[in-house]
Scaffold this motif. Structure first.
Motif, short mmCIF file in Angstrom:
data_model
loop_
_atom_site.label_atom_id
_atom_site.label_comp_id
_atom_site.label_asym_id
_atom_site.label_seq_id
_atom_site.Cartn_x
_atom_site.Cartn_y
_atom_site.Cartn_z
N GLU A 140 0.80 -1.22 0.00
CA GLU A 140 0.00 0.00 0.00
C GLU A 140 0.83 1.27 0.00
N ASN A 141 2.06 1.22 0.50
CA ASN A 141 2.91 2.42 0.48
C ASN A 141 4.37 2.03 0.34
N THR A 142 5.21 3.02 0.10
CA THR A 142 6.61 2.74 -0.25
C THR A 142 7.43 2.19 0.91
N ASP A 143 6.99 2.43 2.17
CA ASP A 143 7.73 1.87 3.30
C ASP A 143 7.70 0.35 3.30
N GLN A 144 6.74 -0.22 2.59
CA GLN A 144 6.59 -1.67 2.56
C GLN A 144 7.33 -2.32 1.39
N LEU A 145 7.96 -1.51 0.54
CA LEU A 145 8.62 -2.06 -0.65
C LEU A 145 9.81 -2.94 -0.29
N LEU A 146 10.67 -2.48 0.61
CA LEU A 146 11.86 -3.27 0.95
C LEU A 146 11.49 -4.59 1.62
N PRO A 147 10.57 -4.62 2.61
CA PRO A 147 10.17 -5.93 3.15
C PRO A 147 9.63 -6.87 2.07
N LEU A 148 8.85 -6.34 1.12
CA LEU A 148 8.34 -7.17 0.02
C LEU A 148 9.49 -7.70 -0.83
N PHE A 149 10.43 -6.83 -1.16
CA PHE A 149 11.60 -7.22 -1.96
C PHE A 149 12.40 -8.31 -1.24
N VAL A 150 12.58 -8.15 0.06
CA VAL A 150 13.33 -9.14 0.85
C VAL A 150 12.62 -10.49 0.83
N MET A 151 11.31 -10.47 1.02
CA MET A 151 10.57 -11.74 1.02
C MET A 151 10.59 -12.38 -0.37
N ASP A 152 10.64 -11.57 -1.42
CA ASP A 152 10.70 -12.12 -2.78
C ASP A 152 12.04 -12.80 -3.05
N ILE A 153 13.14 -12.15 -2.68
CA ILE A 153 14.45 -12.69 -3.09
C ILE A 153 15.10 -13.58 -2.04
N LEU A 154 14.67 -13.44 -0.77
CA LEU A 154 15.27 -14.26 0.30
C LEU A 154 14.31 -15.23 0.94
N GLY A 155 13.02 -15.10 0.61
CA GLY A 155 12.00 -15.90 1.29
C GLY A 155 12.10 -17.40 1.06
N HIS A 156 12.84 -17.81 0.02
CA HIS A 156 12.95 -19.25 -0.26
C HIS A 156 13.97 -19.94 0.63
N VAL A 157 14.75 -19.18 1.39
CA VAL A 157 15.77 -19.75 2.28
C VAL A 157 15.37 -19.46 3.72
N ASP A 158 15.11 -20.50 4.49
CA ASP A 158 14.73 -20.32 5.89
C ASP A 158 15.82 -19.59 6.65
N GLY A 159 15.44 -18.55 7.35
CA GLY A 159 16.39 -17.83 8.19
C GLY A 159 16.91 -16.54 7.61
N LEU A 160 17.07 -16.47 6.28
CA LEU A 160 17.62 -15.25 5.68
C LEU A 160 16.67 -14.05 5.84
N PRO A 161 15.35 -14.22 5.66
CA PRO A 161 14.48 -13.09 5.98
C PRO A 161 14.60 -12.67 7.44
N GLY A 162 14.88 -13.65 8.30
CA GLY A 162 15.07 -13.35 9.72
C GLY A 162 16.30 -12.50 9.97
N VAL A 163 17.34 -12.69 9.14
CA VAL A 163 18.54 -11.84 9.26
C VAL A 163 18.16 -10.40 8.93
N PHE A 164 17.35 -10.21 7.90
CA PHE A 164 16.89 -8.86 7.57
C PHE A 164 16.01 -8.30 8.68
N LEU A 165 15.13 -9.13 9.23
CA LEU A 165 14.28 -8.69 10.34
C LEU A 165 15.13 -8.23 11.52
N SER A 166 16.16 -9.01 11.83
CA SER A 166 17.08 -8.64 12.91
C SER A 166 17.80 -7.33 12.60
N CYS A 167 18.10 -7.12 11.31
CA CYS A 167 18.75 -5.88 10.87
C CYS A 167 17.85 -4.68 11.17
N VAL A 168 16.58 -4.78 10.82
CA VAL A 168 15.63 -3.68 11.06
C VAL A 168 15.42 -3.47 12.56
N VAL A 169 15.30 -4.59 13.29
CA VAL A 169 15.13 -4.51 14.74
C VAL A 169 16.34 -3.84 15.38
#
Length: 458
Positions: free
Chosen positions: A381-410
């Motif tokens: 719905e807005n541009t703040d959500q673009l990077l999380p979507l991009f991360v889930m698209d390119i890293l979502g197939h590997v368990d844990g890698l989206p979590g590394v990005f989540l930890s980065c944002v946290v």
């Protein structure tokens, strides 16, 4: 995976609606627009060029949201990284609460006894204002506009040089804890209290935004529980800053700096692999006028120019590194002026790298979605959500890698929040409690206990 609503599915005839999509393709009603297949009207059909490869061609083949209409969500391993980041941060606070249990003085709690090592101070300076909003917003800036934002790294160089030369030696040699103590020296106590009150109000509003906004963006795209993450991060950051003081803040910031670099590198490297190399992403962005470094216009209506980014950025970052309580307090924790200046210089390369990584990720993100804007097709719905979507698209197939990005944002949120809490503690103690008759003559032990008790309420 979380399926889109029916209204959103109608925009792309792909994924779960494959049979319907195939029928539309056969009937000539469904054409590819970049990465998405979309229904077209009879009028639009006449405008689409005919020929081999036009119909049913996918520019970005793969199990991505722009092709399937389905957004991946975090899994158990990803949440494990999120919890682990919080636990390590809390553990550092507990360690320093035990380690320094016999050193109960305000200077030890607020300034680390003025004995802090160069490296943790530099890392803390680097991530204090690299918040989750920065990590999510800078790539979105590249995606939506152009690369003029990248000139901010030039402002960093001049700003830190000015802070090193002028402001840090000045405040350090005054022997103060709060920068507002100078206002009383220069004017009177009322001006000091007024200035510190403004900082307290500004910091409270800023921290509320830092805590809520990134969680909201992640919740909308990945399904991360909104209030669970807000409350969890708020409690943890208050816990370790209250227990461990400045030492805990500096060393958790150092840990979180490593997590931020790991998350950004994971996204940057995988994005380059998906795009067939960063040079390909750069070429796509260049062909679509996203690579711009020559905007010297003096028109104030122009979004970003060399003048606004370098000159305007210089004044803003001189304030942050030279006057802001959070940054000055870190420099004051060093054993000498020279060490403080060295910490500022050492933080500069890391600061430039983080902003550059964010800009490069934004270019890859633009190239990836170049022909299928996720907002237009109802994926976000807005541009703040673009990077999380991009991360889930390119890293979502590997368990844990989206979590590394989540930890980065946290980590970006925690580092900025802990800095804000630490600054609030110093200002509240020095400018409010110490100017009050009931607390002015309190012992060092009692003052330190009061600091720890009042920290959760600041």
């Amino acid at each position: 995976m979380r399926p889109l609503s029916q209204s959103r599915q109608l925009r792309c005839c792909c994924g779960e609606r494959k049979k319907a999509c195939d029928a539309d393709i056969t009937a000539g009603r469904c054409y590819s627009f970049g990465s998405c297949f979309r229904r077209v009207s009879q009028k639009e059909t006449s405008l689409i060029p005919k020929g081999p490869g036009v119909v049913c061609w996918r520019a970005m083949a793969g199990d991505y949201s722009i092709n399937t209409g389905v957004i991946r969500t975090f899994g158990p391993v990803d949440y494990m990284f999120f919890v682990l980041t919080l636990l390590v941060s809390a553990g550092i606070g507990i360690f320093y609460a035990i380690w320094d249990r016999r050193r109960n003085t305000p200077q030890e709690f607020l300034l680390g006894g003025k004995k802090m090592a160069l490296f943790p101070v530099a890392m803390s300076l680097m991530v204090t204002f690299i918040s989750a909003a920065t990590l999510l917003g800078n790539p979105a800036e590249m995606y939506n506009y152009n690369t003029m934002w990248w000139y901010l790294v030039v402002a960093f160089i001049f700003a830190i040089a000015g802070a090193c030369r002028i402001f840090i030696p000045f405040f350090y040699n005054l022997g103060i804890t709060s920068t507002f103590e100078y206002l009383e020296m220069r004017f009177d106590k009322h001006v000091r209290i007024f200035g510190s009150s403004l900082l307290i109000l500004q910091t409270l509003l800023y921290m509320a935004f830092l805590l809520y906004a990134p969680c909201l963006a992640l919740n909308a795209v990945t399904g991360l529980p909104l209030w669970g993450s807000v409350i969890g991060m708020g409690l943890i950051v208050t816990f370790y800053t209250s227990l461990g003081g400045m030492k805990a803040v500096l060393w958790t910031d150092t840990f979180q700096a490593g997590v931020i670099f790991a998350g950004l590198l994971a996204v940057l490297i995988q994005g380059s692999i998906v795009m067939g190399g960063f040079s390909n992403a750069w070429l796509i962005a260049s062909n679509r006028s996203r690579i711009v470094f020559d905007e010297f216009d003096f028109d104030p209506k122009t979004r970003h120019t060399v003048w606004s980014m370098v000159v305007g950025g210089l004044f803003f970052w001189v304030y942050l590194y030279g006057i802001n309580q959070a940054q000055v307090q870190r420099c004051l924790s060093c054993p000498s002026v020279k060490k403080a200046q060295m910490a500022l210089v050492l933080n500069l390369p890391g600061l430039i790298l983080i902003v550059s990584f964010c800009c490069m990720i934004g270019i890859e993100m633009f190239a990836f979605y170049a022909d299928c804007h996720p907002i237009t097709f109802g994926l976000v719905e807005n541009t703040d959500q673009l990077l999380p979507l991009f991360v889930m698209d390119i890293l979502g197939h590997v368990d844990g890698l989206p979590g590394v990005f989540l930890s980065c944002v946290v980590s970006g949120s925690l580092s900025s929040l802990s800095s804000g809490l630490s600054a609030l503690g110093a200002v509240t103690f020095s400018d409010v409690m110490q100017t009050n008759r009931c607390c002015k003559n309190a012992s060092e032990f009692r003052s330190t206990i009061d600091l720890k008790i009042t920290r959760p309420f600041t």
